[in-house]
Scaffold this motif. Structure first.
Motif, PDB file in Angstrom:
ATOM      1  N   UNK A 226      13.726 -40.454   4.507  1.00 11.31           N
ATOM      2  CA  UNK A 226      14.344 -39.614   5.532  1.00 11.31           C
ATOM      3  C   UNK A 226      14.205 -40.246   6.914  1.00 11.31           C
ATOM      4  N   UNK A 227      15.159 -39.960   7.770  1.00  9.68           N
ATOM      5  CA  UNK A 227      15.047 -40.375   9.163  1.00  9.68           C
ATOM      6  C   UNK A 227      13.791 -39.745   9.760  1.00  9.68           C
ATOM      7  N   UNK A 228      12.919 -40.580  10.313  1.00  6.21           N
ATOM      8  CA  UNK A 228      11.707 -40.080  10.944  1.00  6.21           C
ATOM      9  C   UNK A 228      10.563 -39.784   9.991  1.00  6.21           C
ATOM     10  N   UNK A 229      10.742 -40.020   8.692  1.00  8.94           N
ATOM     11  CA  UNK A 229       9.669 -39.773   7.731  1.00  8.94           C
ATOM     12  C   UNK A 229       8.499 -40.714   7.995  1.00  8.94           C
ATOM     13  N   UNK A 230       7.334 -40.310   7.516  1.00 10.29           N
ATOM     14  CA  UNK A 230       6.111 -41.075   7.743  1.00 10.29           C
ATOM     15  C   UNK A 230       5.648 -41.726   6.446  1.00 10.29           C
ATOM     16  N   UNK A 231       5.397 -43.032   6.499  1.00 14.96           N
ATOM     17  CA  UNK A 231       4.827 -43.760   5.372  1.00 14.96           C
ATOM     18  C   UNK A 231       3.373 -44.060   5.678  1.00 14.96           C
ATOM     19  N   UNK A 232       2.477 -43.667   4.764  1.00 10.70           N
ATOM     20  CA  UNK A 232       1.040 -43.861   4.955  1.00 10.70           C
ATOM     21  C   UNK A 232       0.523 -44.777   3.851  1.00 10.70           C
ATOM     22  N   UNK A 233      -0.198 -45.824   4.243  1.00  9.73           N
ATOM     23  CA  UNK A 233      -0.750 -46.745   3.253  1.00  9.73           C
ATOM     24  C   UNK A 233      -2.234 -46.961   3.509  1.00  9.73           C
ATOM     25  N   UNK A 234      -3.057 -46.377   2.623  1.00 11.80           N
ATOM     26  CA  UNK A 234      -4.496 -46.625   2.646  1.00 11.80           C
ATOM     27  C   UNK A 234      -4.918 -47.315   1.353  1.00 11.80           C
ATOM     28  N   UNK A 235      -3.961 -47.881   0.624  1.00  7.14           N
ATOM     29  CA  UNK A 235      -4.228 -48.519  -0.663  1.00  7.14           C
ATOM     30  C   UNK A 235      -4.391 -50.026  -0.487  1.00  7.14           C
ATOM     31  N   UNK A 236      -3.300 -50.771  -0.554  1.00  9.38           N
ATOM     32  CA  UNK A 236      -3.316 -52.217  -0.330  1.00  9.38           C
ATOM     33  C   UNK A 236      -2.024 -52.609   0.374  1.00  9.38           C
ATOM     34  N   UNK A 237      -2.130 -53.504   1.344  1.00  7.08           N
ATOM     35  CA  UNK A 237      -0.991 -53.896   2.149  1.00  7.08           C
ATOM     36  C   UNK A 237       0.195 -54.407   1.359  1.00  7.08           C
ATOM     37  N   UNK A 238      -0.007 -55.329   0.393  1.00  3.48           N
ATOM     38  CA  UNK A 238       1.133 -55.945  -0.284  1.00  3.48           C
ATOM     39  C   UNK A 238       1.962 -55.008  -1.151  1.00  3.48           C
ATOM     40  N   UNK A 249      10.398 -49.834  11.226  1.00  2.00           N
ATOM     41  CA  UNK A 249       9.773 -49.124  12.346  1.00  2.00           C
ATOM     42  C   UNK A 249      10.403 -49.543  13.670  1.00  2.00           C
ATOM     43  N   UNK A 250      10.883 -50.783  13.760  1.00  3.94           N
ATOM     44  CA  UNK A 250      11.566 -51.197  14.990  1.00  3.94           C
ATOM     45  C   UNK A 250      12.911 -50.475  15.132  1.00  3.94           C
ATOM     46  N   UNK A 251      13.586 -50.224  14.016  1.00  3.48           N
ATOM     47  CA  UNK A 251      14.837 -49.456  14.074  1.00  3.48           C
ATOM     48  C   UNK A 251      14.580 -47.994  14.412  1.00  3.48           C
ATOM     49  N   UNK A 252      13.370 -47.530  14.130  1.00  4.65           N
ATOM     50  CA  UNK A 252      13.061 -46.130  14.353  1.00  4.65           C
ATOM     51  C   UNK A 252      13.456 -45.253  13.187  1.00  4.65           C
ATOM     52  N   UNK A 253      13.824 -45.874  12.064  1.00  6.51           N
ATOM     53  CA  UNK A 253      14.209 -45.083  10.902  1.00  6.51           C
ATOM     54  C   UNK A 253      13.052 -44.319  10.317  1.00  6.51           C
ATOM     55  N   UNK A 254      11.890 -44.958  10.254  1.00  6.01           N
ATOM     56  CA  UNK A 254      10.691 -44.308   9.752  1.00  6.01           C
ATOM     57  C   UNK A 254       9.524 -44.642  10.661  1.00  6.01           C
ATOM     58  N   UNK A 255       8.420 -43.915  10.443  1.00  2.00           N
ATOM     59  CA  UNK A 255       7.158 -44.214  11.104  1.00  2.00           C
ATOM     60  C   UNK A 255       6.160 -44.670  10.042  1.00  2.00           C
ATOM     61  N   UNK A 256       5.106 -45.348  10.462  1.00  2.39           N
ATOM     62  CA  UNK A 256       4.115 -45.844   9.513  1.00  2.39           C
ATOM     63  C   UNK A 256       2.718 -45.627  10.065  1.00  2.39           C
ATOM     64  N   UNK A 257       1.813 -45.221   9.183  1.00  3.70           N
ATOM     65  CA  UNK A 257       0.393 -45.117   9.502  1.00  3.70           C
ATOM     66  C   UNK A 257      -0.333 -45.991   8.484  1.00  3.70           C
ATOM     67  N   UNK A 258      -0.951 -47.061   8.957  1.00  2.85           N
ATOM     68  CA  UNK A 258      -1.459 -48.096   8.062  1.00  2.85           C
ATOM     69  C   UNK A 258      -2.949 -48.342   8.268  1.00  2.85           C
ATOM     70  N   UNK A 259      -3.646 -48.497   7.149  1.00  2.00           N
ATOM     71  CA  UNK A 259      -5.048 -48.891   7.173  1.00  2.00           C
ATOM     72  C   UNK A 259      -5.250 -50.236   6.482  1.00  2.00           C
ATOM     73  N   UNK A 260      -4.201 -50.742   5.821  1.00  2.00           N
ATOM     74  CA  UNK A 260      -4.305 -51.965   5.024  1.00  2.00           C
ATOM     75  C   UNK A 260      -3.117 -52.880   5.321  1.00  2.00           C
ATOM     76  N   UNK A 261      -3.339 -54.198   5.125  1.00  2.00           N
ATOM     77  CA  UNK A 261      -2.360 -55.191   5.558  1.00  2.00           C
ATOM     78  C   UNK A 261      -2.340 -56.368   4.588  1.00  2.00           C
TER      79      UNK A 261
END
Length: 322
Positions: A226-238, A249-261
Motif C-alpha cells: 500500500x502507499x505509505x505502508x510500513x515495512x519492518x525488518x528485525x530478522x535479517x537484512x538480505x 523509500x526515496x519514491x515515498x511509496x513505502x516507509x521502512x523501520x530496519x534493525x538489520x542490514x
C-alpha cells in the motif's frame, strides 16, 4: 585455557556471567575485525572463542587457520556464519546457548510505534526548539483498525501478533508452510503472499534467512505494498533487496523501520543512513539484559562442560567427539 569473547560492542559480556569460575585467561574484543585475515591473526593461540551470533564469520578458511581452537561457542541456537562441516573436520566443537524471543518482539514494536508516530523526527524537533512543527506534511498514524501482516508466524512472529491484537489490529500472516489452523491459533488469517503485501498497513518480517527467503521482497513485492505502508525488518537484512528498498523509500511509496542490514555494522557512508522515510536501529532487537544473561551464562556453562570432557548444546559432530 585462553578464551576470546568477540564483538562485545557494548563491553558488557563480563558483567553477565561468572567468568572467574573458569579460571582462564580471557580477552574481550569490543571492535569488529576488519576481515578474515585480521580475525585469524587476532585469534591465533586461543583455545575457546565465544562468538556473538553472526557478527564474525567462521568459514572453513578461518577455522582451518586456527589449529589451537578446540571450542567455538555461538550465542543463540543457530549461526549461519559458522561452517559447521568445516568445524567438524577440524575437530572443533561448536556449542550454542539458549535464547529468548521476547526482547526482539518488543523491539519490533518499538520500531513500529516509532515509525507510525514519527517519533525520531518529533524528538529531534523538540531538541531543536520546535513544537509540533510541520515535518513532512503528514501526521502520525494510529494503529487500531489497521492490518498487521506477519511474514513468519513462529515463536517470534506469534508474540508480535499478540501485541498487534492488543492494539486492535487485524492480523494476517504468511509463510510457506503456514496452515489456516496454525494462523487461527494466534488470532490471524493465513493469506497468500501477494495478498498480505497488498492488504497490510504494516508488514513485519520474522523469517529465517535461507536460500528460499534471500531477496524474498524485491522491487515487485515492494511495489505491491500500500502507499505509505510500513515495512519492518528485525530478522535479517538480505531477506529484502536493499537496492529495491532504497528506491521505494526515496519514491515515498513505502516507509521502512530496519534493525538489520546486508552489511553489519552498517558502513558509515551507506545510503540507508541518509534515506528518507526510514527509522534505523543498529541490530539491537535481541540486545537486552535478559538475553545477554542467558547468552553469557550458558557460554560459561558450555566452556566448563567442555573442559570437563562432556560438551553440551553441541551443534555439530566434530571428529573425536561423536
Amino acid at each position: 585455557m585462553r578464551i576470546a569473547i568477540l564483538d562485545d560492542y557494548q563491553n558488557v559480556a563480563l558483567d553477565f556471567a561468572d567468568w572467574n569460575s573458569l579460571d582462564a585467561e580471557i580477552t574481550v574484543f569490543t571492535d569488529p575485525f576488519g576481515g578474515r585475515q585480521e580475525a585469524v591473526e587476532a585469534l591465533r593461540g586461543f583455545d575457546v572463542v565465544v562468538a556473538m551470533r553472526e557478527r564474525t564469520a567462521f568459514p572453513a578458511e578461518v577455522l582451518h587457520a586456527l589449529p589451537e581452537l578446540r571450542l567455538l561457542v555461538s550465542t543463540g541456537q543457530r549461526n549461519a556464519a559458522i561452517d559447521l562441516d568445516a568445524a567438524s573436520a577440524a575437530g572443533i566443537v561448536v556449542s550454542g546457548t539458549g535464547y529468548l524471543p521476547h526482547p526482539t518482539a518488543e523491539a519490533t514494536w518499538a520500531l513500529i510505534l516509532a515509525a507510525a508516530r514519527r517519533l525520531p523526527a518529533e524528538e529531534r524537533s523538540v531538541r531543536d526548539g520546535g513544537w509540533q512543527v510541520p515535518l513532512t506534511g503528514e501526521v502520525g498514524t494510529a494503529l487500531r483498525g489497521k492490518t498487521l501482516g506477519v511474514l513468519g508466524l513462529g515463536r517470534l512472529g506469534a508474540q508480535v501478533s499478540a501485541i498487534g491484537a492488543a492494539f486492535g489490529m487485524e492480523l494476517i500472516a504468511w509463510s510457506r508452510n503456514l496452515t489456516a489452523e496454525r494462523a487461527a491459533e494466534h488470532g490471524a488469517t493465513a493469506v497468500p503472499f501477494d495478498e498480505l503485501l497488498t492488504s497490510a498497513d504494516v508488514v513485519t518480517i520474522h523469517l529465517v534467512l535461507s536460500e528460499r527467503t534471500r531477496g524474498l521482497l524485491g522491487a515487485r513485492e515492494l511495489g505491491l505494498m500500500k502507499q505509505g505502508a510500513l515495512l519492518v525488518n528485525t530478522s535479517r537484512g538480505p531477506i529484502v533487496d536493499e537496492d529495491a528498498l532504497l528506491a521505494a523509500v526515496h519514491r515515498g511509496g513505502i516507509r521502512a523501520a530496519l534493525d538489520v542490514y546486508d552489511t553489519e555494522p552498517l558502513p558509515v557512508d551507506h545510503p540507508l543512513r541518509s534515506a528518507p522515510n526510514t527509522v534505523l536501529t543498529p541490530h539491537i532487537g535481541y540486545v537486552s539484559d535478559d538475553v545477554y544473561r542467558v547468552f553469557y551464562t550458558d557460554a560459561v556453562a558450555d566452556i566448563a562442560a567442555f573442559a570437563a570432557g562432556e560438551p553440551i548444546r553441541v551443534m555439530n559432530e566434530p571428529a573425536g567427539h561423536q
